[in-house]
Design an enzyme around this catalytic site. Structure first.
Site, PDB file in Angstrom:
ATOM      1  N   LYS A  70       5.866  47.126  23.461  1.00 13.47           N
ATOM      2  CA  LYS A  70       5.067  48.168  23.358  1.00 13.47           C
ATOM      3  C   LYS A  70       4.267  48.441  24.713  1.00 13.47           C
ATOM      4  O   LYS A  70       4.266  49.897  25.101  1.00 13.47           O
ATOM      5  CB  LYS A  70       4.157  48.325  22.270  1.00 13.47           C
ATOM      6  CG  LYS A  70       4.620  48.423  20.884  1.00 13.47           C
ATOM      7  CD  LYS A  70       3.571  48.396  19.934  1.00 13.47           C
ATOM      8  CE  LYS A  70       4.465  48.349  18.611  1.00 13.47           C
ATOM      9  NZ  LYS A  70       3.491  48.432  17.543  1.00 13.47           N
ATOM     10  N   ALA A 133      -0.349  46.793  19.458  1.00  9.36           N
ATOM     11  CA  ALA A 133      -0.564  47.236  18.171  1.00  9.36           C
ATOM     12  C   ALA A 133      -2.060  47.327  18.392  1.00  9.36           C
ATOM     13  O   ALA A 133      -2.812  48.343  17.846  1.00  9.36           O
ATOM     14  CB  ALA A 133      -0.066  46.413  17.147  1.00  9.36           C
TER      15      ALA A 133
END
EC number: 1.1.1.25
Length: 279
Positions: A70, A133
């Site tokens: 990510k 996250a």
């Protein structure tokens, strides 16, 4: 049946074979009569640039990005949405002619769900983790007006995340603060909201986070499935934002970005809960 007209979507990650996103998105495509398919694409970190470029060359219309990519994928985007830029991580890619546009639907989903569960401005909150996250969760907590404390196994990562998000704190709200990982239990005891942004719970053999959960506390876990934290929250009578709820909401937001259509969120939730589905 997949044909030359079928729109291609997928999720990049490592590991990713456990992902429930394919059945969730497939159910949404079928419900709306869209000729599209969504596949899990295992990609090791060193192959991420080639995979992202290759997916664009092959005509993929959109991608989700999960652990551990990510943060790294941000540099591979042609353009990055302001929220994703603030978060410092991307979990959704939308095709453009020149490349990929990056978004963070994790962050938006987390903010929506925390507010729906009644997180109040000024509430003390604890976040475990400082990865992709966790960055989305930290952004959501700060934007919700929580007084945030961040604990990560790497203290420098927690300090860096706290410093980066400090300017986003609203007037009168203290900036986020990094705390030692060893203080997790004491910090959780003092918090109204506890969020797991680590991968603890992803594997059955994972030891639980070293903290207690109490009745009425708001607990969110970015890992889905029957995680130790989710079990503890249910047993204690806490308000739980499960990994499944986050998965479905962020998936619905990604679906809308890709297709321009409102996602059938209830149907997507049912799809990942159906017997026989991947876990």
């Amino acid at each position: 049946m997949i044909t030359g007209r079928t729109a291609l979507y997928g999720v990049l990650g490592n590991p990713v074979r456990h992902s429930r996103s394919p059945q969730m998105q497939a159910a949404a495509f079928e419900h709306l009569g869209l000729d599209a398919t969504y596949v899990a694409l295992p990609v090791e970190p060193e192959r991420l640039p080639a995979a992202v470029a290759g997916a664009h060359a092959l005509g993929f219309q959109g991608l989700n990005v999960t652990v551990p990519h990510k943060r790294a994928v941000v540099a591979l985007c042609e353009a990055v949405d302001p929220v994703a830029r603030e978060v410092g991580a991307v979990n959704t890619l939308r095709r453009t002619e020149r490349g990929w546009e990056g978004f963070n639907t994790d962050a938006a989903a987390c903010l929506m769900l925390l507010r729906e569960e009644g997180l109040r401005p000024g509430a003390p909150a604890l976040l475990a983790g400082a990865g992709g996250a966790a960055r989305a969760a930290a952004w959501a907590l700060v934007r919700a007006g929580a007084v945030l404390r961040i604990a990560a196994r790497r203290q420098d990562a927690a300090e860096r995340l706290a410093a980066e998000l400090g300017p986003l704190a609203g007037p009168g709200t203290p900036a986020p603060v990094a705390v030692p990982w060893g203080a997790l239990e004491a910090e959780a005891d003092a918090a109204e909201a506890v969020v797991n942004g680590t991968t603890v719970g992803l594997h059955p053999e994972d030891a639980p986070l070293p903290l207690r959960v109490r009745a009425g506390q708001l607990v969110a876990d970015f890992v889905y499935g029957d995680t130790p934290l989710a079990r503890a929250a249910r047993d204690a009578g806490a308000r739980l934002v499960s990994g499944e709820r986050i998965l479905v909401r962020q998936g619905a937001l990604s679906f809308a970005l890709w297709t321009g259509r409102a996602a059938p969120e209830a149907l997507m939730a049912a799809a990942i809960a159906a017997p026989g589905r991947a876990t």
